[in-house]
Design a protein around this motif. Structure first.
Motif, PDB file in Angstrom:
ATOM      1  N   UNK A  64     -39.672 -28.387   9.787  1.00 41.92           N
ATOM      2  CA  UNK A  64     -38.723 -29.469  10.079  1.00 41.92           C
ATOM      3  C   UNK A  64     -38.367 -30.223   8.794  1.00 41.92           C
ATOM      4  N   UNK A  65     -39.351 -30.425   7.927  1.00 42.35           N
ATOM      5  CA  UNK A  65     -39.087 -31.089   6.646  1.00 42.35           C
ATOM      6  C   UNK A  65     -38.107 -30.254   5.821  1.00 42.35           C
ATOM      7  N   UNK A  66     -38.324 -28.946   5.786  1.00 47.11           N
ATOM      8  CA  UNK A  66     -37.403 -28.062   5.069  1.00 47.11           C
ATOM      9  C   UNK A  66     -35.989 -28.193   5.641  1.00 47.11           C
ATOM     10  N   UNK A  67     -35.882 -28.175   6.967  1.00 44.12           N
ATOM     11  CA  UNK A  67     -34.562 -28.282   7.605  1.00 44.12           C
ATOM     12  C   UNK A  67     -33.912 -29.629   7.277  1.00 44.12           C
ATOM     13  N   UNK A  68     -34.727 -30.670   7.213  1.00 43.98           N
ATOM     14  CA  UNK A  68     -34.196 -31.987   6.846  1.00 43.98           C
ATOM     15  C   UNK A  68     -33.667 -31.957   5.412  1.00 43.98           C
ATOM     16  N   UNK A  69     -34.404 -31.299   4.523  1.00 43.93           N
ATOM     17  CA  UNK A  69     -33.917 -31.172   3.145  1.00 43.93           C
ATOM     18  C   UNK A  69     -32.586 -30.438   3.103  1.00 43.93           C
ATOM     19  N   UNK A  70     -32.455 -29.403   3.938  1.00 43.45           N
ATOM     20  CA  UNK A  70     -31.190 -28.657   3.978  1.00 43.45           C
ATOM     21  C   UNK A  70     -30.029 -29.581   4.350  1.00 43.45           C
ATOM     22  N   UNK A  71     -30.270 -30.468   5.297  1.00 42.83           N
ATOM     23  CA  UNK A  71     -29.226 -31.408   5.725  1.00 42.83           C
ATOM     24  C   UNK A  71     -28.860 -32.382   4.606  1.00 42.83           C
ATOM     25  N   UNK A  72     -29.846 -32.706   3.762  1.00 41.35           N
ATOM     26  CA  UNK A  72     -29.604 -33.669   2.684  1.00 41.35           C
ATOM     27  C   UNK A  72     -28.728 -33.099   1.579  1.00 41.35           C
ATOM     28  N   UNK A  73     -28.644 -31.783   1.489  1.00 39.80           N
ATOM     29  CA  UNK A  73     -27.753 -31.176   0.511  1.00 39.80           C
ATOM     30  C   UNK A  73     -28.390 -30.857  -0.823  1.00 39.80           C
ATOM     31  N   UNK A  74     -27.552 -30.798  -1.837  1.00 37.62           N
ATOM     32  CA  UNK A  74     -27.940 -30.310  -3.162  1.00 37.62           C
ATOM     33  C   UNK A  74     -29.052 -31.122  -3.812  1.00 37.62           C
ATOM     34  N   UNK A  75     -29.193 -32.366  -3.451  1.00 34.46           N
ATOM     35  CA  UNK A  75     -30.223 -33.206  -4.077  1.00 34.46           C
ATOM     36  C   UNK A  75     -31.639 -32.724  -3.772  1.00 34.46           C
ATOM     37  N   UNK A  76     -31.796 -31.847  -2.801  1.00 37.26           N
ATOM     38  CA  UNK A  76     -33.137 -31.350  -2.429  1.00 37.26           C
ATOM     39  C   UNK A  76     -33.362 -29.894  -2.838  1.00 37.26           C
ATOM     40  N   UNK A  77     -32.475 -29.337  -3.632  1.00 34.18           N
ATOM     41  CA  UNK A  77     -32.654 -27.943  -4.066  1.00 34.18           C
ATOM     42  C   UNK A  77     -34.028 -27.727  -4.702  1.00 34.18           C
ATOM     43  N   UNK A  78     -34.449 -28.651  -5.570  1.00 33.27           N
ATOM     44  CA  UNK A  78     -35.730 -28.438  -6.264  1.00 33.27           C
ATOM     45  C   UNK A  78     -36.906 -28.465  -5.288  1.00 33.27           C
ATOM     46  N   UNK A  79     -36.869 -29.336  -4.271  1.00 34.29           N
ATOM     47  CA  UNK A  79     -37.936 -29.362  -3.275  1.00 34.29           C
ATOM     48  C   UNK A  79     -37.967 -28.058  -2.486  1.00 34.29           C
ATOM     49  N   UNK A  80     -36.776 -27.583  -2.119  1.00 32.98           N
ATOM     50  CA  UNK A  80     -36.704 -26.328  -1.352  1.00 32.98           C
ATOM     51  C   UNK A  80     -37.186 -25.152  -2.192  1.00 32.98           C
ATOM     52  N   UNK A  81     -36.786 -25.107  -3.445  1.00 33.45           N
ATOM     53  CA  UNK A  81     -37.218 -24.014  -4.323  1.00 33.45           C
ATOM     54  C   UNK A  81     -38.736 -24.053  -4.483  1.00 33.45           C
ATOM     55  N   UNK A  82     -39.292 -25.256  -4.679  1.00 30.39           N
ATOM     56  CA  UNK A  82     -40.745 -25.384  -4.827  1.00 30.39           C
ATOM     57  C   UNK A  82     -41.462 -24.893  -3.571  1.00 30.39           C
ATOM     58  N   UNK A  83     -40.933 -25.231  -2.403  1.00 28.57           N
ATOM     59  CA  UNK A  83     -41.518 -24.765  -1.144  1.00 28.57           C
ATOM     60  C   UNK A  83     -41.556 -23.237  -1.107  1.00 28.57           C
TER      61      UNK A  83
END
Length: 145
Positions: A64-83
Motif C-alpha cells: 500500500x505504501x508503494x501504491x501511495x508513492x505511485x500516486x505521489x508521482x515523480x517525487x517518489x521515484x527514488x523511494x520506489x527504486x530503493x524498494x
C-alpha cells in the motif's frame, strides 16, 4: 476489460483476494459498471506488481505504501527504486540459497544412483572429496563450501 472471475483465472488468485486488494485500495481507479468491478490494463499491471512484491516478501501494508508513492508521482521515484533494489537483493539471496539446495539434491541423486549401480558406496568414498566427475565435483564443491 475483465471481470473479477476472469482476472481470478488469469492470475490463479481467489476472487476473495482480489476483493481484499480492492478493499485495501490497491486498485484506486478501477471502473465499476452497475457495481461490478471491471479490471483494465492498469489494474492488471498493478496486480502483476502486487504479486511480485508479495512473492518477494512484502506485506500488504508495505505494498500500500508503494501504491501511495505511485500516486505521489515523480517525487517518489527514488523511494520506489530503493524498494525494488532491496527486494531484488533479497530474492537474489533466496535464489542463491535455493540453488545450493538444488545442487545438494542433484549431488545426492547422483551419489545414490551410483551406489545402487555399484551395489555399495566403496568406490564413491574413494572419489571423495576431490576426484568426482567434473560436473558432480562442481555440485559437491558448491554445497560443501
Amino acid at each position: 476489460m475483465y471481470t473479477i472471475g476472469q482476472v481470478s483465472k488469469l492470475f490463479g488468485l481467489p476472487v476473495s483476494t482480489l476483493r481484499y486488494y480492492d478493499k485495501e485500495g490497491l486498485f484506486p481507479n478501477m471502473e465499476r459498471q452497475s457495481g461490478i468491478r471491471k479490471f483494465g490494463e492498469r489494474e492488471l499491471e498493478a496486480l502483476r506488481v502486487i504479486e511480485c512484491l508479495k512473492k518477494s516478501g512484502l506485506e500488504i501494508k508495505e505494498i500500500k505504501q508503494y501504491m501511495a508513492w505511485c500516486k505521489e508521482g515523480a517525487s517518489t521515484y527514488s523511494e520506489r527504486k530503493k524498494l525494488f533494489d532491496t527486494r531484488k537483493e533479497i530474492v537474489e539471496e533466496e535464489i542463491e540459497r535455493l540453488q545450493k539446495t538444488l545442487d545438494m539434491l542433484k549431488y545426492k541423486c547422483w551419489y545414490y544412483e551410483t551406489a545402487i549401480r555399484d551395489g555399495n558406496e566403496k568406490r564413491l568414498k574413494e572419489l571423495l572429496p576431490d576426484h568426482l566427475p567434473p560436473e558432480i565435483q562442481a555440485l559437491y564443491d558448491r554445497t560443501h563450501s
